[in-house]
Design a protein around this motif. Structure first.
Motif, PDB file in Angstrom:
ATOM      1  N   ALA A 203      67.880 -18.970  46.431  1.00 21.06           N
ATOM      2  CA  ALA A 203      67.036 -18.558  47.546  1.00 21.06           C
ATOM      3  C   ALA A 203      66.049 -17.479  47.095  1.00 21.06           C
ATOM      4  CB  ALA A 203      67.916 -18.054  48.691  1.00 21.06           C
ATOM      5  N   LEU A 204      65.255 -16.991  48.045  1.00 24.82           N
ATOM      6  CA  LEU A 204      64.217 -16.006  47.761  1.00 24.82           C
ATOM      7  C   LEU A 204      64.512 -14.690  48.476  1.00 24.82           C
ATOM      8  CD1 LEU A 204      61.022 -18.225  48.245  1.00 24.82           C
ATOM      9  CD2 LEU A 204      62.425 -17.968  46.193  1.00 24.82           C
ATOM     10  N   THR A 205      64.237 -13.592  47.800  1.00 25.52           N
ATOM     11  CA  THR A 205      64.325 -12.273  48.404  1.00 25.52           C
ATOM     12  C   THR A 205      63.071 -11.489  48.044  1.00 25.52           C
ATOM     13  OG1 THR A 205      65.592 -10.205  48.580  1.00 25.52           O
ATOM     14  CG2 THR A 205      65.574 -11.285  46.430  1.00 25.52           C
ATOM     15  N   ALA A 206      62.688 -10.559  48.907  1.00 28.85           N
ATOM     16  CA  ALA A 206      61.539  -9.704  48.622  1.00 28.85           C
ATOM     17  C   ALA A 206      61.951  -8.367  48.030  1.00 28.85           C
ATOM     18  CB  ALA A 206      60.716  -9.481  49.896  1.00 28.85           C
ATOM     19  N   ASN A 207      63.270  -8.093  48.003  1.00 32.36           N
ATOM     20  CA  ASN A 207      63.715  -6.783  47.531  1.00 32.36           C
ATOM     21  C   ASN A 207      65.090  -6.916  46.885  1.00 32.36           C
ATOM     22  OD1 ASN A 207      65.038  -4.088  47.594  1.00 32.36           O
ATOM     23  ND2 ASN A 207      63.138  -3.451  48.594  1.00 32.36           N
TER      24      ASN A 207
ATOM     25  N   LYS B 118      75.671 -12.113  37.200  1.00 31.33           N
ATOM     26  CA  LYS B 118      74.613 -12.199  36.204  1.00 31.33           C
ATOM     27  C   LYS B 118      73.333 -11.587  36.773  1.00 31.33           C
ATOM     28  CE  LYS B 118      75.570 -13.865  33.029  1.00 31.33           C
ATOM     29  NZ  LYS B 118      76.211 -13.310  31.808  1.00 31.33           N
ATOM     30  N   LYS B 119      72.868 -10.551  36.079  1.00 36.26           N
ATOM     31  CA  LYS B 119      71.571  -9.946  36.392  1.00 36.26           C
ATOM     32  C   LYS B 119      70.618 -10.386  35.293  1.00 36.26           C
ATOM     33  CE  LYS B 119      71.087  -5.477  35.763  1.00 36.26           C
ATOM     34  NZ  LYS B 119      71.106  -4.008  35.975  1.00 36.26           N
ATOM     35  N   THR B 120      69.759 -11.337  35.626  1.00 44.02           N
ATOM     36  CA  THR B 120      68.870 -11.897  34.626  1.00 44.02           C
ATOM     37  C   THR B 120      67.491 -12.098  35.259  1.00 44.02           C
ATOM     38  OG1 THR B 120      68.628 -13.674  32.973  1.00 44.02           O
ATOM     39  CG2 THR B 120      69.647 -14.271  35.083  1.00 44.02           C
ATOM     40  N   VAL B 121      66.668 -12.956  34.662  1.00 44.84           N
ATOM     41  CA  VAL B 121      65.321 -13.190  35.169  1.00 44.84           C
ATOM     42  C   VAL B 121      65.093 -14.678  35.382  1.00 44.84           C
ATOM     43  CG1 VAL B 121      64.306 -11.130  34.121  1.00 44.84           C
ATOM     44  CG2 VAL B 121      64.369 -13.279  32.812  1.00 44.84           C
TER      45      VAL B 121
ATOM     46  N   TYR C 147      63.311 -10.879  38.869  1.00 42.56           N
ATOM     47  CA  TYR C 147      64.766 -10.965  38.748  1.00 42.56           C
ATOM     48  C   TYR C 147      65.276 -12.328  39.215  1.00 42.56           C
ATOM     49  CZ  TYR C 147      65.737  -5.942  37.977  1.00 42.56           C
ATOM     50  OH  TYR C 147      65.841  -4.680  37.460  1.00 42.56           O
ATOM     51  N   HIS C 148      66.389 -12.741  38.606  1.00 38.25           N
ATOM     52  CA  HIS C 148      67.198 -13.832  39.129  1.00 38.25           C
ATOM     53  C   HIS C 148      68.630 -13.299  39.165  1.00 38.25           C
ATOM     54  CE1 HIS C 148      68.353 -18.404  38.971  1.00 38.25           C
ATOM     55  NE2 HIS C 148      68.630 -17.834  40.131  1.00 38.25           N
TER      56      HIS C 148
ATOM     57  N   PHE D  69      69.422 -15.552  43.813  1.00 39.02           N
ATOM     58  CA  PHE D  69      68.166 -15.132  44.424  1.00 39.02           C
ATOM     59  C   PHE D  69      67.113 -14.822  43.376  1.00 39.02           C
ATOM     60  CE2 PHE D  69      71.208 -14.387  47.744  1.00 39.02           C
ATOM     61  CZ  PHE D  69      70.522 -14.675  48.913  1.00 39.02           C
ATOM     62  N   PHE D  70      65.909 -15.328  43.632  1.00 39.93           N
ATOM     63  CA  PHE D  70      64.715 -14.923  42.896  1.00 39.93           C
ATOM     64  C   PHE D  70      64.042 -13.815  43.705  1.00 39.93           C
ATOM     65  CE2 PHE D  70      65.028 -19.571  42.044  1.00 39.93           C
ATOM     66  CZ  PHE D  70      65.258 -19.521  40.677  1.00 39.93           C
ATOM     67  N   GLU D  71      63.652 -12.733  43.025  1.00 37.68           N
ATOM     68  CA  GLU D  71      62.935 -11.667  43.725  1.00 37.68           C
ATOM     69  C   GLU D  71      61.432 -11.923  43.635  1.00 37.68           C
ATOM     70  OE1 GLU D  71      62.811  -6.809  43.911  1.00 37.68           O
ATOM     71  OE2 GLU D  71      62.452  -7.784  41.988  1.00 37.68           O
TER      72      GLU D  71
END
Length: 326
Positions: free
Chosen positions: A14-18, A36-39, A47-48, A64-66
């Motif tokens: 999904a998508l997040t703005a923050n 997992k904190k990745t891109v 971020y992903h 989430f994609f930022e």
């Protein structure tokens, strides 16, 4: 072609703005683990984030994609319109109602869909979610709760439940699910939505149960969804291994279904394609998983990059706002 059945849900993205507020909601309120904190590998300036069970088991990941400038979502058809999260039993839903009240989370009362107790709710960005009870589940097993999380194991989220799609015409999506992906239409149920009653058709695969169903509603009079923060980008479903994924690649080619071909994601391999309702599906392998570059005890604590992006680490980190995870 001799294809093994799809195993069920793999992940939902999904998508997040923050990213920071997203991390707070999904770890501190929902009690999921950031594994997992990745891109975004296609656009590594964002971020992903992967939230899941204790070890990031397939079928438990909500990602989430930022996109910092993402606008609001205008709901409609051609969308992945609700993501269910599994909890152990009916009793756990009462705990979650109290927790939602405590944290000011917008939610509905306990209701029942397809013979299961459910609580619909939204995150801080309007992400459409629900909790579904595994009380009577006889299908795909859930994951293991995060041991150090803020929610006790008896109430904790244990994986992805049914994913709901809203489409303009069910015929095309039903064709992809049954004739291509080899799901079976296993039932239907009705839900009250606003001032109307909507019918959902249930499609199941593999062992079935809460972790292996896709629910589809037809809404021909709706506008097409305009995605933004709180919308879902794609749903990924489970393929056992790379050999099996190769068979799917060949099968899609034979059917002349346009797709991405096999894409290396390091933690798994994937194929992406859309149906005629513009739903983005991903076939993703169960492995190799999230433990190949981080220890179980420290999953998600540092920015993880696949080897083919490691040489750009300094540039990537410079373009990311630091995410506080402790």
């Amino acid at each position: 072609m001799n294809l093994k059945p799809i195993l069920g849900q793999h992940h939902v993205s999904a998508l997040t703005a923050n990213a920071q507020k997203n991390y707070h909601f999904y770890t501190e309120i929902l009690g999921l683990r950031l594994v997992k904190k990745t891109v975004n590998q296609d656009k590594p300036t964002m971020y992903h984030l992967f939230y899941a069970d204790e070890s990031g088991s397939p079928g438990t990941d909500l990602t989430f994609f930022e996109i910092k400038n993402a606008g609001r979502t205008y709901p409609g058809h051609s969308s992945i319109s609700e993501t269910a999260l599994r909890v152990p039993n009916d009793r756990a839903l009462f705990y979650w109602i109290d927790r939602f009240v405590q944290f000011g989370v917008k939610h509905d009362d306990i209701t029942e869909y397809a013979g299961r107790k459910v609580v619909a709710f939204e995150d801080h960005e309007g992400q459409r979610l629900s909790l579904v009870s595994d009380e009577n589940n006889r299908g795909v097993k859930g994951g293991e709760p995060w041991r150090k999380g803020p929610v006790s194991a008896e109430h904790a989220i244990i994986g992805l439940g049914p994913v709901a799609l809203t489409v303009k015409s069910i015929k095309e999506t039903a064709h992809i699910l049954t004739k291509v992906l080899q799901y079976k239409e296993s039932g239907k149920y009705t839900r009250v939505k606003g001032n109307s009653i909507t019918t959902y058709y249930v499609f199941s695969t593999g062992e079935g149960g809460t972790g292996a169903e896709i629910h589809v509603e037809e809404q021909p009079d709706m506008q097409k969804e305009r995605p933004g923060r709180g919308s879902v980008h794609h749903v990924a479903i489970r393929v056992e291994n790379e050999e099996e994924l190769g068979k799917w690649a060949e099968y899609l080619k034979q059917l002349r279904i346009g797709n991405s071909g096999i894409v290396e994601r390091y933690y798994f391999k994937s194929i992406y394609f859309r149906d005629e309702n513009r739903i983005l599906f991903e076939l993703a392998t169960d492995g190799p998983g999230f433990l190949q570059d981080e220890h179980l005890d420290t999953l998600g604590e540092k920015l993880a990059l696949p080897p083919y992006l490691e040489h750009k680490r300094a540039e990537i980190e410079a373009n990311l706002t630091p995410l506080k995870t402790s």
